[in-house]
Design an enzyme around this catalytic site. Structure first.
Site, PDB file in Angstrom:
ATOM      1  N   GLU A  98     -11.617  -4.414  -2.389  1.00 49.69           N
ATOM      2  CA  GLU A  98     -10.797  -3.143  -2.985  1.00 49.69           C
ATOM      3  C   GLU A  98     -10.426  -3.293  -4.122  1.00 49.69           C
ATOM      4  O   GLU A  98      -9.961  -4.070  -4.756  1.00 49.69           O
ATOM      5  CB  GLU A  98      -9.616  -3.264  -2.111  1.00 49.69           C
ATOM      6  CG  GLU A  98      -9.425  -3.364  -0.507  1.00 49.69           C
ATOM      7  CD  GLU A  98      -8.172  -3.971  -0.288  1.00 49.69           C
ATOM      8  OE1 GLU A  98      -7.196  -3.681  -0.536  1.00 49.69           O
ATOM      9  OE2 GLU A  98      -8.325  -4.989   0.635  1.00 49.69           O
ATOM     10  N   HIS A 123      -9.854   1.303   0.919  1.00 47.18           N
ATOM     11  CA  HIS A 123      -9.882  -0.037   2.105  1.00 47.18           C
ATOM     12  C   HIS A 123     -10.796  -0.007   3.265  1.00 47.18           C
ATOM     13  O   HIS A 123     -10.452  -0.108   4.242  1.00 47.18           O
ATOM     14  CB  HIS A 123      -8.298   0.450   2.829  1.00 47.18           C
ATOM     15  CG  HIS A 123      -7.757  -0.969   2.847  1.00 47.18           C
ATOM     16  ND1 HIS A 123      -8.238  -2.035   3.682  1.00 47.18           N
ATOM     17  CD2 HIS A 123      -6.589  -1.613   2.412  1.00 47.18           C
ATOM     18  CE1 HIS A 123      -7.699  -3.226   3.810  1.00 47.18           C
ATOM     19  NE2 HIS A 123      -6.557  -2.914   2.923  1.00 47.18           N
ATOM     20  N   HIS A 160       0.958  -1.192  -0.030  1.00 46.76           N
ATOM     21  CA  HIS A 160       0.003   0.107   0.138  1.00 46.76           C
ATOM     22  C   HIS A 160       0.860   1.255   0.043  1.00 46.76           C
ATOM     23  O   HIS A 160       0.525   2.151   0.676  1.00 46.76           O
ATOM     24  CB  HIS A 160      -0.869   0.220   1.185  1.00 46.76           C
ATOM     25  CG  HIS A 160      -1.805  -1.011   1.129  1.00 46.76           C
ATOM     26  ND1 HIS A 160      -2.658  -1.536   0.251  1.00 46.76           N
ATOM     27  CD2 HIS A 160      -2.733  -2.001   2.146  1.00 46.76           C
ATOM     28  CE1 HIS A 160      -3.452  -2.451   0.321  1.00 46.76           C
ATOM     29  NE2 HIS A 160      -3.292  -2.768   1.479  1.00 46.76           N
TER      30      HIS A 160
HETATM   31  C1  BGC Z   1      -4.024  -6.782   1.777  1.00 46.30           C
HETATM   32  C2  BGC Z   1      -3.917  -7.368   2.999  1.00 46.30           C
HETATM   33  C3  BGC Z   1      -3.169  -6.611   3.878  1.00 46.30           C
HETATM   34  C4  BGC Z   1      -4.179  -5.543   4.307  1.00 46.30           C
HETATM   35  C5  BGC Z   1      -3.925  -4.525   5.240  1.00 46.30           C
HETATM   36  C6  BGC Z   1      -4.915  -5.685   1.946  1.00 46.30           C
HETATM   37  O1  BGC Z   1      -5.425  -5.121   0.946  1.00 46.30           O
HETATM   38  O2  BGC Z   1      -4.277  -7.674   0.706  1.00 46.30           O
HETATM   39  O3  BGC Z   1      -2.884  -8.644   2.644  1.00 46.30           O
HETATM   40  O4  BGC Z   1      -3.080  -7.367   5.381  1.00 46.30           O
HETATM   41  O5  BGC Z   1      -4.565  -5.076   3.010  1.00 46.30           O
HETATM   42  O6  BGC Z   1      -4.797  -4.000   6.068  1.00 46.30           O
END
Ligand code: BGC
Length: 348
Positions: free
Chosen positions: A312, A177, A107
């Protein structure tokens, strides 16, 4: 800044800068959005009996947002999900991204969109536009990237419109998210929800969540969610892609192209159904496997693993490192836009 009949209020401050909450209302529905991370803090819609239910996880203070690393409700970017080895090429030039999940980048690292205080560009009772400039080189990403996100509440629909433009060739793949719990954010595990993803293919990944580069059929695997399926059934299946991630946490490639319905989720206790619509090529379906326990949430709620699920909308993770994945390259000066909608009605 253009603010007509908008409901803005102070939410707190961070390093001396104010954080504001914007409340949108349309009939019985409402949404609260923070300038911190442009995060969706609440989304309240009536259940089939008319009772209001808040469907997303969130917190009551700025400190709670800062002290968690689960990206709760936030806009994530410039590049959502993982880039393997925190490295990729843009125009043949190697980028060194922030290896915040060593050795990979998750991210966009520790200075992504979710950590910024966004500016309110305009606000009304039903819509707010927030903007942010991700400066050249921050987190290893080239270009001053000017991004804006508009949240619009239109009846029982929350629309998210993204716009981005950079002054250098770069990469761009933001998402939202939010963790949804269609029984209500405080109601515990989502394992009783039924889930449907209109996708014949998904992208498998290794133990660290880095795609192998394959785009495989879901048929005859627990990743086949083309018919609504109780989550519990899928989660208990013996299947490496589920075991590696402690639950669902992969990218699906929804069928079709353009703006289309890609998923539907039903709350087993509320009777609320959410359908997800987007123009993006992928969606990360994540069942909150790594939410810590106990995680104190808003209004006294206590969250933990599977307290919410994420859908997402995105391009595929690690796209720059896989020639077969849709590109996330953004040319200097090119305007990139995208739309996702979360729509609510009664489960059939
Ligand atoms: C990911 C997860 C990650 C999470 C973080 C998601 O988009 O795919 O692997 O733990 O985000 O909060």
């Amino acid at each position: 800044m253009q603010i007509e009949s908008a409901d803005l209020c102070p939410f707190g401050s961070l390093r001396g800068r104010p954080v504001t909450q914007i409340r949108l209302t349309d009939g019985p529905c409402s949404a609260e959005i923070l300038t911190y991370g442009a995060a969706l803090r609440s989304l309240t819609v009536p259940d089939p009996t008319g009772k209001p239910v808040d469907l997303v996880l969130g917190f009551d203070t700025v400190e709670d947002y800062v002290n968690q690393d689960c990206y709760i409700g936030a806009i994530v970017g410039p590049v959502a999900n993982r880039i393997g080895g925190a490295a990729c090429l843009v125009n043949g030039r190697a980028l060194a991204l922030d290896p915040n999940e060593a050795p990979n980048c998750l991210h966009s690292g520790l200075a992504g969109f979710d950590k910024a205080i966004w500016t309110v560009e305009s606000a009304s009772d039903r819509a707010v536009t927030l903007s942010h400039v991700h400066p050249d080189g921050l987190g290893g990403i080239p270009g001053d990237l000017r991004v804006s996100v508009t949240y619009t509440l239109a009846g029982r629909c929350l629309r998210i419109d993204y716009r981005a433009v950079s002054d250098r060739d770069t990469i761009c793949n933001p998402t939202n998210h939010s963790y949804f719990n269609l029984n209500g954010h405080e109601s515990g595990s989502v394992e009783g929800h039924s889930v449907c993803i209109h996708a014949a293919r998904f992208t498998p990944a290794d133990a660290a969540g880095i795609p192998t580069g394959e785009i495989l059929p879901v048929a005859r695997t627990p990743m086949d969610l083309r018919q609504p399926k109780p989550l519990r059934a899928g989660l208990s299946a013996e299947y490496a892609q589920l075991r590696l991630a402690r639950g669902y946490d992969r990218n699906w490639a929804p069928d079709g192209a353009g703006f289309r319905r890609i998923a539907a989720v039903c709350g087993d206790r509320s009777g609320i159904r959410m359908t997800v619509w987007t123009d993006r090529p992928g969606v990360q379906f994540y069942t909150g496997n790594f939410l810590p326990a106990p995680l104190p949430g808003k209004s006294g709620a206590v969250y933990g693993p599977r307290a919410g699920l994420c859908l997402e909308t995105q391009a595929f993770p690690d796209a720059p490192n896989h020639a077969g994945f849709p590109s996330i390259a953004l040319k200097a000066g090119e305007i990139w836009t995208s739309r996702t909608e979360y729509r609510f009605d009664a489960a059939e």
